[in-house]
Design a protein around this motif. Structure first.
Motif, PDB file in Angstrom:
ATOM      1  N   ARG A 109       0.838  -1.209   0.000  1.00 52.70           N
ATOM      2  CA  ARG A 109       0.000   0.000   0.000  1.00 52.70           C
ATOM      3  C   ARG A 109       0.866   1.250   0.000  1.00 52.70           C
ATOM      4  NH1 ARG A 109      -3.009  -3.039   3.615  1.00 52.70           N
ATOM      5  NH2 ARG A 109      -2.073  -1.970   5.389  1.00 52.70           N
ATOM      6  N   THR A 110       1.918   1.267   0.787  1.00 53.17           N
ATOM      7  CA  THR A 110       2.812   2.421   0.846  1.00 53.17           C
ATOM      8  C   THR A 110       3.503   2.622  -0.488  1.00 53.17           C
ATOM      9  OG1 THR A 110       3.178   2.080   3.196  1.00 53.17           O
ATOM     10  CG2 THR A 110       4.802   3.426   2.026  1.00 53.17           C
ATOM     11  N   ALA A 111       3.953   1.543  -1.096  1.00 53.25           N
ATOM     12  CA  ALA A 111       4.625   1.643  -2.384  1.00 53.25           C
ATOM     13  C   ALA A 111       3.683   2.217  -3.435  1.00 53.25           C
ATOM     14  CB  ALA A 111       5.141   0.276  -2.820  1.00 53.25           C
ATOM     15  N   GLN A 112       2.420   1.804  -3.392  1.00 53.49           N
ATOM     16  CA  GLN A 112       1.462   2.304  -4.363  1.00 53.49           C
ATOM     17  C   GLN A 112       1.175   3.779  -4.159  1.00 53.49           C
ATOM     18  OE1 GLN A 112      -1.890  -0.368  -4.109  1.00 53.49           O
ATOM     19  NE2 GLN A 112      -1.180  -1.504  -5.890  1.00 53.49           N
ATOM     20  N   THR A 113       1.095   4.222  -2.919  1.00 55.84           N
ATOM     21  CA  THR A 113       0.765   5.621  -2.675  1.00 55.84           C
ATOM     22  C   THR A 113       1.957   6.536  -2.856  1.00 55.84           C
ATOM     23  OG1 THR A 113       1.126   5.380  -0.297  1.00 55.84           O
ATOM     24  CG2 THR A 113      -1.130   5.080  -1.094  1.00 55.84           C
ATOM     25  N   SER A 114       3.168   6.011  -2.788  1.00 53.48           N
ATOM     26  CA  SER A 114       4.345   6.864  -2.927  1.00 53.48           C
ATOM     27  C   SER A 114       5.014   6.729  -4.288  1.00 53.48           C
ATOM     28  CB  SER A 114       5.355   6.558  -1.816  1.00 53.48           C
ATOM     29  OG  SER A 114       5.810   5.228  -1.934  1.00 53.48           O
ATOM     30  N   SER A 115       4.511   5.875  -5.147  1.00 55.58           N
ATOM     31  CA  SER A 115       5.072   5.697  -6.478  1.00 55.58           C
ATOM     32  C   SER A 115       4.298   6.528  -7.488  1.00 55.58           C
ATOM     33  CB  SER A 115       5.012   4.227  -6.890  1.00 55.58           C
ATOM     34  OG  SER A 115       5.772   3.427  -6.028  1.00 55.58           O
ATOM     35  N   SER A 116       5.007   6.919  -8.538  1.00 57.13           N
ATOM     36  CA  SER A 116       4.345   7.655  -9.609  1.00 57.13           C
ATOM     37  C   SER A 116       3.484   6.689 -10.419  1.00 57.13           C
ATOM     38  CB  SER A 116       5.394   8.300 -10.513  1.00 57.13           C
ATOM     39  OG  SER A 116       6.042   7.296 -11.288  1.00 57.13           O
ATOM     40  N   PRO A 117       2.498   7.208 -11.129  1.00 52.07           N
ATOM     41  CA  PRO A 117       1.681   6.329 -11.980  1.00 52.07           C
ATOM     42  C   PRO A 117       2.522   5.551 -12.991  1.00 52.07           C
ATOM     43  CG  PRO A 117       0.613   8.455 -11.753  1.00 52.07           C
ATOM     44  CD  PRO A 117       1.974   8.567 -11.105  1.00 52.07           C
ATOM     45  N   ARG A 118       3.556   6.191 -13.530  1.00 53.56           N
ATOM     46  CA  ARG A 118       4.434   5.503 -14.493  1.00 53.56           C
ATOM     47  C   ARG A 118       5.144   4.317 -13.833  1.00 53.56           C
ATOM     48  NH1 ARG A 118       6.251   8.797 -19.192  1.00 53.56           N
ATOM     49  NH2 ARG A 118       8.094   7.480 -19.140  1.00 53.56           N
ATOM     50  N   GLU A 119       5.595   4.512 -12.601  1.00 55.38           N
ATOM     51  CA  GLU A 119       6.290   3.434 -11.898  1.00 55.38           C
ATOM     52  C   GLU A 119       5.320   2.297 -11.559  1.00 55.38           C
ATOM     53  OE1 GLU A 119       9.373   1.243 -10.726  1.00 55.38           O
ATOM     54  OE2 GLU A 119       9.542   3.187 -11.709  1.00 55.38           O
ATOM     55  N   ILE A 120       4.102   2.637 -11.189  1.00 49.53           N
ATOM     56  CA  ILE A 120       3.102   1.603 -10.905  1.00 49.53           C
ATOM     57  C   ILE A 120       2.807   0.802 -12.170  1.00 49.53           C
ATOM     58  CG2 ILE A 120       0.678   1.220 -10.277  1.00 49.53           C
ATOM     59  CD1 ILE A 120       1.015   3.695  -8.386  1.00 49.53           C
ATOM     60  N   GLU A 121       2.678   1.491 -13.303  1.00 52.07           N
ATOM     61  CA  GLU A 121       2.455   0.795 -14.581  1.00 52.07           C
ATOM     62  C   GLU A 121       3.641  -0.100 -14.913  1.00 52.07           C
ATOM     63  OE1 GLU A 121       1.796   4.116 -17.160  1.00 52.07           O
ATOM     64  OE2 GLU A 121      -0.333   4.258 -16.657  1.00 52.07           O
ATOM     65  N   ALA A 122       4.844   0.410 -14.697  1.00 54.55           N
ATOM     66  CA  ALA A 122       6.048  -0.386 -14.974  1.00 54.55           C
ATOM     67  C   ALA A 122       6.081  -1.632 -14.108  1.00 54.55           C
ATOM     68  CB  ALA A 122       7.305   0.462 -14.746  1.00 54.55           C
ATOM     69  N   GLN A 123       5.745  -1.488 -12.836  1.00 55.71           N
ATOM     70  CA  GLN A 123       5.741  -2.643 -11.940  1.00 55.71           C
ATOM     71  C   GLN A 123       4.686  -3.668 -12.341  1.00 55.71           C
ATOM     72  OE1 GLN A 123       8.045  -3.384  -9.671  1.00 55.71           O
ATOM     73  NE2 GLN A 123       9.076  -1.549 -10.393  1.00 55.71           N
ATOM     74  N   ALA A 124       3.535  -3.202 -12.792  1.00 53.69           N
ATOM     75  CA  ALA A 124       2.488  -4.122 -13.244  1.00 53.69           C
ATOM     76  C   ALA A 124       2.942  -4.879 -14.499  1.00 53.69           C
ATOM     77  CB  ALA A 124       1.199  -3.360 -13.518  1.00 53.69           C
ATOM     78  N   LEU A 125       3.598  -4.182 -15.409  1.00 52.73           N
ATOM     79  CA  LEU A 125       4.122  -4.837 -16.617  1.00 52.73           C
ATOM     80  C   LEU A 125       5.177  -5.876 -16.259  1.00 52.73           C
ATOM     81  CD1 LEU A 125       4.316  -1.725 -18.938  1.00 52.73           C
ATOM     82  CD2 LEU A 125       3.027  -3.817 -19.447  1.00 52.73           C
ATOM     83  N   LEU A 126       6.034  -5.539 -15.307  1.00 49.83           N
ATOM     84  CA  LEU A 126       7.064  -6.488 -14.887  1.00 49.83           C
ATOM     85  C   LEU A 126       6.456  -7.695 -14.183  1.00 49.83           C
ATOM     86  CD1 LEU A 126       9.888  -4.063 -13.699  1.00 49.83           C
ATOM     87  CD2 LEU A 126       9.847  -5.485 -15.777  1.00 49.83           C
ATOM     88  N   LYS A 127       5.408  -7.478 -13.411  1.00 51.65           N
ATOM     89  CA  LYS A 127       4.728  -8.598 -12.758  1.00 51.65           C
ATOM     90  C   LYS A 127       4.142  -9.536 -13.813  1.00 51.65           C
ATOM     91  CE  LYS A 127       0.953  -9.807  -9.639  1.00 51.65           C
ATOM     92  NZ  LYS A 127      -0.094  -9.311  -8.738  1.00 51.65           N
ATOM     93  N   ALA A 128       3.505  -8.970 -14.821  1.00 53.00           N
ATOM     94  CA  ALA A 128       2.935  -9.788 -15.893  1.00 53.00           C
ATOM     95  C   ALA A 128       4.039 -10.541 -16.633  1.00 53.00           C
ATOM     96  CB  ALA A 128       2.147  -8.910 -16.863  1.00 53.00           C
ATOM     97  N   ALA A 129       5.150  -9.867 -16.909  1.00 56.76           N
ATOM     98  CA  ALA A 129       6.268 -10.509 -17.597  1.00 56.76           C
ATOM     99  C   ALA A 129       6.836 -11.652 -16.760  1.00 56.76           C
ATOM    100  CB  ALA A 129       7.355  -9.481 -17.907  1.00 56.76           C
ATOM    101  N   ARG A 130       6.959 -11.435 -15.449  1.00 57.01           N
ATOM    102  CA  ARG A 130       7.463 -12.492 -14.554  1.00 57.01           C
ATOM    103  C   ARG A 130       6.563 -13.720 -14.580  1.00 57.01           C
ATOM    104  NH1 ARG A 130       8.647  -8.462 -11.063  1.00 57.01           N
ATOM    105  NH2 ARG A 130       6.679  -8.705  -9.971  1.00 57.01           N
ATOM    106  N   GLN A 131       5.256 -13.485 -14.525  1.00 62.02           N
ATOM    107  CA  GLN A 131       4.315 -14.604 -14.551  1.00 62.02           C
ATOM    108  C   GLN A 131       4.422 -15.373 -15.862  1.00 62.02           C
ATOM    109  OE1 GLN A 131       0.460 -12.881 -13.826  1.00 62.02           O
ATOM    110  NE2 GLN A 131       0.812 -12.677 -11.628  1.00 62.02           N
ATOM    111  N   LEU A 132       4.513 -14.655 -16.969  1.00 65.76           N
ATOM    112  CA  LEU A 132       4.632 -15.309 -18.273  1.00 65.76           C
ATOM    113  C   LEU A 132       5.955 -16.066 -18.388  1.00 65.76           C
ATOM    114  CD1 LEU A 132       3.202 -12.400 -20.446  1.00 65.76           C
ATOM    115  CD2 LEU A 132       2.074 -14.601 -19.987  1.00 65.76           C
ATOM    116  N   ARG A 133       7.036 -15.471 -17.864  1.00 64.47           N
ATOM    117  CA  ARG A 133       8.358 -16.122 -17.904  1.00 64.47           C
ATOM    118  C   ARG A 133       8.342 -17.407 -17.077  1.00 64.47           C
ATOM    119  NH1 ARG A 133      12.083 -15.512 -21.244  1.00 64.47           N
ATOM    120  NH2 ARG A 133      12.422 -13.348 -20.838  1.00 64.47           N
TER     121      ARG A 133
END
Length: 121
Positions: free
Chosen positions: A10-34
């Motif tokens: 929750r803290t990471a989400q509230t203190s991260s920029s929208p771009r960083e949150i999007e990047a983290q979501a993309l990386l999570k999806a990539a990790r799952q696919l990998r």
């Protein structure tokens, strides 16, 4: 997830920029696919979960790109939509004709966009 991990998320989400949150979501999806690709033993529930997560993520990106309130230039929005269409087609193809090699394009797209969003391109 532990209470501490949930609080950190929750803290990471509230203190991260929208771009960083999007990047983290993309990386999570990539990790799952990998992980699916690395542990490939045929189509399974993990494959379907990873594809679903990635498809939902890209649905959000495509909806945002289509929104009239999106401040990005039209060309950028069209590029996002075009990539999203490719991702959706690749996902359907993977579901109909499962092959772990087909995941590489999805993984690469997510990782490259995440790097760009994070300023590491």
């Amino acid at each position: 997830m532990s209470n501490a991990a949930q609080a950190y998320a929750r803290t990471a989400q509230t203190s991260s920029s929208p771009r960083e949150i999007e990047a983290q979501a993309l990386l999570k999806a990539a990790r799952q696919l990998r992980e699916v690709q690395d542990k490939w033993d045929g189509p399974d529930n993990d494959m379907h979960k990873a594809l679903l997560f990635n498809r939902r993520l890209w649905s959000i990106f495509m909806s945002a790109a289509d929104s009239d309130s999106n401040p990005q230039p039209l060309e950028v929005r069209q590029n996002i939509a075009n990539i999203g269409v490719f991702v959706m087609k690749q996902t359907v193809d993977m579901q109909l004709n499962p092959d772990p090699a087909k995941l590489t394009a999805l993984i690469d797209i997510n990782c490259n966009l995440a790097a760009g969003l994070s300023g590491r391109a």
